[in-house]
Design an enzyme around this catalytic site. Structure first.
Site, PDB file in Angstrom:
ATOM      1  N   ASP A 175       0.822  -1.216   0.000  1.00 19.48           N
ATOM      2  CA  ASP A 175       0.000   0.000   0.000  1.00 19.48           C
ATOM      3  C   ASP A 175       0.852   1.262   0.000  1.00 19.48           C
ATOM      4  O   ASP A 175       0.527   2.254  -0.642  1.00 19.48           O
ATOM      5  CB  ASP A 175      -0.915   0.023   1.237  1.00 19.48           C
ATOM      6  CG  ASP A 175      -2.009  -1.022   1.132  1.00 19.48           C
ATOM      7  OD1 ASP A 175      -2.268  -1.490   0.000  1.00 19.48           O
ATOM      8  OD2 ASP A 175      -2.597  -1.383   2.171  1.00 19.48           O
ATOM      9  N   GLU A 202     -15.532 -14.473 -17.760  1.00 19.47           N
ATOM     10  CA  GLU A 202     -16.741 -14.234 -16.969  1.00 19.47           C
ATOM     11  C   GLU A 202     -16.358 -13.535 -15.669  1.00 19.47           C
ATOM     12  O   GLU A 202     -15.512 -14.023 -14.924  1.00 19.47           O
ATOM     13  CB  GLU A 202     -17.425 -15.576 -16.660  1.00 19.47           C
ATOM     14  CG  GLU A 202     -18.803 -15.438 -16.079  1.00 19.47           C
ATOM     15  CD  GLU A 202     -19.900 -15.455 -17.166  1.00 19.47           C
ATOM     16  OE1 GLU A 202     -19.564 -15.304 -18.366  1.00 19.47           O
ATOM     17  OE2 GLU A 202     -21.076 -15.609 -16.796  1.00 19.47           O
ATOM     18  N   CYS A 249     -46.100   3.584   7.100  1.00 17.40           N
ATOM     19  CA  CYS A 249     -45.485   2.426   7.745  1.00 17.40           C
ATOM     20  C   CYS A 249     -46.563   1.497   8.282  1.00 17.40           C
ATOM     21  O   CYS A 249     -47.451   1.937   9.006  1.00 17.40           O
ATOM     22  CB  CYS A 249     -44.561   2.904   8.865  1.00 17.40           C
ATOM     23  SG  CYS A 249     -43.953   1.575   9.887  1.00 17.40           S
ATOM     24  N   CYS A 262     -40.599   4.351  15.824  1.00 19.10           N
ATOM     25  CA  CYS A 262     -41.410   3.284  15.232  1.00 19.10           C
ATOM     26  C   CYS A 262     -41.222   1.981  16.030  1.00 19.10           C
ATOM     27  O   CYS A 262     -40.099   1.507  16.193  1.00 19.10           O
ATOM     28  CB  CYS A 262     -41.002   3.061  13.775  1.00 19.10           C
ATOM     29  SG  CYS A 262     -41.912   1.712  13.020  1.00 19.10           S
ATOM     30  N   LEU A 306     -24.036 -19.454 -26.617  1.00 19.00           N
ATOM     31  CA  LEU A 306     -24.087 -20.907 -26.832  1.00 19.00           C
ATOM     32  C   LEU A 306     -25.509 -21.423 -26.804  1.00 19.00           C
ATOM     33  O   LEU A 306     -26.376 -20.888 -26.124  1.00 19.00           O
ATOM     34  CB  LEU A 306     -23.296 -21.612 -25.725  1.00 19.00           C
ATOM     35  CG  LEU A 306     -21.813 -21.285 -25.650  1.00 19.00           C
ATOM     36  CD1 LEU A 306     -21.150 -22.119 -24.559  1.00 19.00           C
ATOM     37  CD2 LEU A 306     -21.132 -21.540 -26.987  1.00 19.00           C
ATOM     38  N   LYS A 349     -19.664 -23.536 -16.188  1.00 14.07           N
ATOM     39  CA  LYS A 349     -20.368 -22.398 -16.766  1.00 14.07           C
ATOM     40  C   LYS A 349     -20.636 -21.441 -15.601  1.00 14.07           C
ATOM     41  O   LYS A 349     -21.483 -21.696 -14.759  1.00 14.07           O
ATOM     42  CB  LYS A 349     -21.676 -22.850 -17.409  1.00 14.07           C
ATOM     43  CG  LYS A 349     -22.411 -21.741 -18.089  1.00 14.07           C
ATOM     44  CD  LYS A 349     -23.619 -22.268 -18.837  1.00 14.07           C
ATOM     45  CE  LYS A 349     -24.336 -21.166 -19.582  1.00 14.07           C
ATOM     46  NZ  LYS A 349     -24.738 -20.059 -18.714  1.00 14.07           N
TER      47      LYS A 349
HETATM   48 ZN   LIG Z   1     -42.835   2.889  11.300  1.00 13.21          ZN
END
Ligand SMILES: [Zn+2]
Length: 659
Positions: A36, A167, A400, A423, A82, A112
């Site tokens: 680094d 890939e 909510c 909540c 393919l 694959k």
């Molecule tokens: Zn809520």
């Protein structure tokens, strides 16, 4: 000036050589720290003297400027896809077609990979363009992102002109880790590793791509200038010698053996570190390939065999919405129960609002549900031809479902959130998180018990956990809570008061602060009071803590209700100090570890050093005396032996949690 030019060249070559040792030979010759430091030095020089920066500079690995859009790239060699086979019969048909033209064909068999295909072009041995496959003729120029993938060489071991296809993929553990982080930050989750890999490579900000730890397997040489190779296997070996990470292959001369191998592969795919969705069978001889040629769409010399996935059709009877700890609303499908891979499934995730709309999933639809590996079941599509016309469109609630306050959806983010700090849904998730193993580790206070206690109003916030002693009789009267289990629970609660500061910080659910962040804060500030009094500058000064996290921490400790909660915890005797690691200095004393397989986070020597520093021993063979087998990728006989002897096998993640 000449000196600086030379210095830049020298550093560039030196770093490339370290890269090569690390990724090709798995044998680094310098520490990560020194590496680094070299990168930092080179970055600084390049910033001052951009005219000398090499186009294959290893500093590009960390990503560059964000783009507004990708340029289009016309592929020089048409990128066909393919054709697929799903059964042995279809493989035999393929073989018969080949045999009409080729006598005694020899095939290669490769994995694959379930990722995103890319096309890489090198000029004189230097990576010049990395592009997506696109429609096969035109793709997108994602070179900056491709450069951040450390297994893709920026400079080859020979100065050749060539085009290869590979890939890009993401490992399963990494996928889960990133999704967990995203969940904490309230971002939408990726449905599977393939989506995450594709999303990362098609990311306009290459710095983000760099953080995703992508990998790339090269599986075909499309074209090479001035060199003749006779077979596919030879070309893969050659590509490997140039510095590419190539797809492993096996060679076969008959379909029966291929099919046996496919069955083995299908069995072992779950234990692989990345996802594969089948195998590719290619004619090995390159001249014979030419002879067979291609149709408009597919080459005639190859076929992809696709594994069957356990997919089940069932009816989606309803969609409910869950509210998570960070307030994110997640739609969940309620299904007519079905068995998938031996387990009973009656719910499946629908990820978010966009996912439901993009896939046109409606309430009352017949849907296809998939369960892959350990990933929770998901609805992958709806069966449109089964529709009767009475299916209903789903709408994300505007309020909510738990507290009734209005929800928000930020621009550019598919997550809908309840931002009400009071909540109840958030509070109960927070209490559950507080007691969880990762946080305060009160293992007898599991999710179900807590839900009952919250429901019976015996707990209103986390500080009440420490007052349960007074309510012993009430708890004992609850169903399934005998005297013994209540007393175990109270002991575990009592013990958790002694936890070190970092456990408490993580347990408090400060936005963006994960386990690692909590540890850094505890180490740096030592006591809760010091942290409460710390300034933004003090916090952001910690190397790994960025602006966003620091802001969240400051906001948390500015909130009077959070400060009051901390006071309550203090008054019941919860420890507010960092307990120095010296106490755990020898936590591996008397233990013997055996390391096996390829470790991805540590070099073996590093892991060994860590174990020894904690007083443990590392042995090369598994016996009854072995305490743990630390198993990486492709762990072989040692893992088997451990299973036989009943020795505990741990993953790198588990190891990390221990240290
Ligand atoms: Zn809520």
């Amino acid at each position: 000036m000449e000196d600086i030019k030379k210095e830049i060249e020298k550093l560039t070559e030196e770093l490339l050589e370290h890269n090569r040792k690390y990724y090709e030979e798995d044998n680094p010759s310098i520490s990560d720290y020194d590496y680094d430091m070299l990168i930092r030095k080179l970055t600084k020089l390049e910033e001052e003297y951009p005219q000398y920066k090499k186009e294959y500079s290893p500093t590009d690995r960390v990503g560059g400027k964000a783009l507004d859009a990708f340029d289009k790239v016309k592929h020089e060699y048409k990128q066909l896809s393919l054709s697929n086979a799903f059964s042995y019969d279809e493989l035999l048909e393929f073989d018969q077609r080949v045999k009409k033209e080729i006598e005694n064909p020899v095939y290669t068999l490769e994995n694959k990979f379930d990722g995103l295909t890319i096309v890489l072009t090198y000029k004189k041995g230097l990576l010049s363009v990395g592009a997506t496959r696109g429609d096969g003729e035109v793709g997108e120029d994602v070179t900056l992102n491709v450069k951040t993938i450390k297994s893709i060489p920026l400079k080859l071991n020979e100065e050749v002109d060539l085009t290869v296809r590979g890939e890009v993929l993401i490992y399963k553990d990494n996928f889960e880790k990133i999704n967990k982080e995203r969940e904490k930050e309230g971002l939408s989750l990726f449905a599977n590793p393939r989506n995450m890999a594709a999303g990362s490579i098609r990311q306009l900000d290459s710095k983000i791509a760099a953080k995703r730890n992508l990998d790339c397997f090269i599986f075909n040489l499309e074209h090479i200038e001035g060199k003749t190779l006779s077979s596919h296997s030879e070309s893969l070996d050659y590509l490997k010698s140039l510095g590419f990470k190539v797809s492993e292959y096996k060679i076969f001369d008959n379909m029966k053996d291929i099919f046996d191998e496919l069955i083995k592969k299908e069995d072992s795919r779950k234990s692989m570190p990345y996802e594969i969705d089948g195998a590719v069978i290619k004619l090995n001889d390159l001249e014979e390939r030419e002879l067979l040629g291609s149709t408009n769409k597919n080459p005639r010399w190859a076929i992809a065999y696709k594994f069957s996935e356990t997919k089940v059709k069932t009816k989606l009877t309803d969609i409910i919405v869950n509210v998570g700890r960070t307030g994110t609303l997640t739609p969940v499908a309620i299904l007519e129960g079905v068995r998938i891979d031996g387990s009973f499934v009656s719910r499946a995730t629908l990820h978010n609002e966009d996912y439901i709309n993009d896939n046109d999933i409606r309430i009352g639809d017949n849907v296809i549900v998939k369960k892959a590996g350990e990933i929770i079941p998901q609805v992958i599509s709806s069966v449109k031809e089964d529709r009767k016309g009475d299916e209903k469109l789903f709408e994300m609630p505007k309020n909510c479902p738990v507290c009734g306050k209005e929800v928000v959806r930020q621009e550019g983010n598919s997550a809908v959130k309840c931002i009400n700090v009071d909540c109840p849904a958030k509070i109960s998730r927070e209490i559950i998180h507080f007691a969880s193993r990762e946080a305060m580790n009160i293992d007898t206070l599991g999710e179900r018990v807590l839900e009952t206690l919250i429901e019976k109003d015996l707990i209103q916030d986390v500080s009440n956990i420490y007052k349960l002693e007074d309510k012993k009789k009430d708890i004992e009267s609850l169903e399934k809570m005998g005297e013994k289990s209540v007393s175990n629970m109270l002991n575990a609660i009592e013990k958790s008061k002694e936890n070190s500061l970092e456990d408490l910080l993580f347990a408090l659910s400060i936005n963006l602060v994960g386990k690692q962040g909590a540890k850094l804060l505890a180490k740096r500030f030592k006591t809760m009071d010091n942290l409460i009094n710390a300034s933004y500058e003090d916090i952001v000064d910690i190397n790994e803590i960025g602006d966003k996290m620091a802001t969240e921490i400051i906001n948390f400790f500015k909130n009077p209700s959070k400060l009051a909660l901390i006071e309550r915890l203090k008054s019941v005797g919860v420890n507010m100090e960092y307990i120095n690691e010296e106490n755990e200095e020898l936590k591996f004393e008397g233990m013997t570890f055996v390391l096996t397989g390829t470790l991805s986070k540590y070099k073996r020597s590093e892991a060994k050093k860590i174990i020894e520093n904690y007083g443990g021993k590392v042995s090369s063979s598994v016996s009854k005396k072995t305490t743990y087998v630390l198993a990486g990728e492709n762990a072989g006989s040692k893992e088997e032996k451990a299973k036989e002897l009943g020795v505990k096998i741990i993953s790198e993640d588990e190891f990390e949690n221990m240290i």
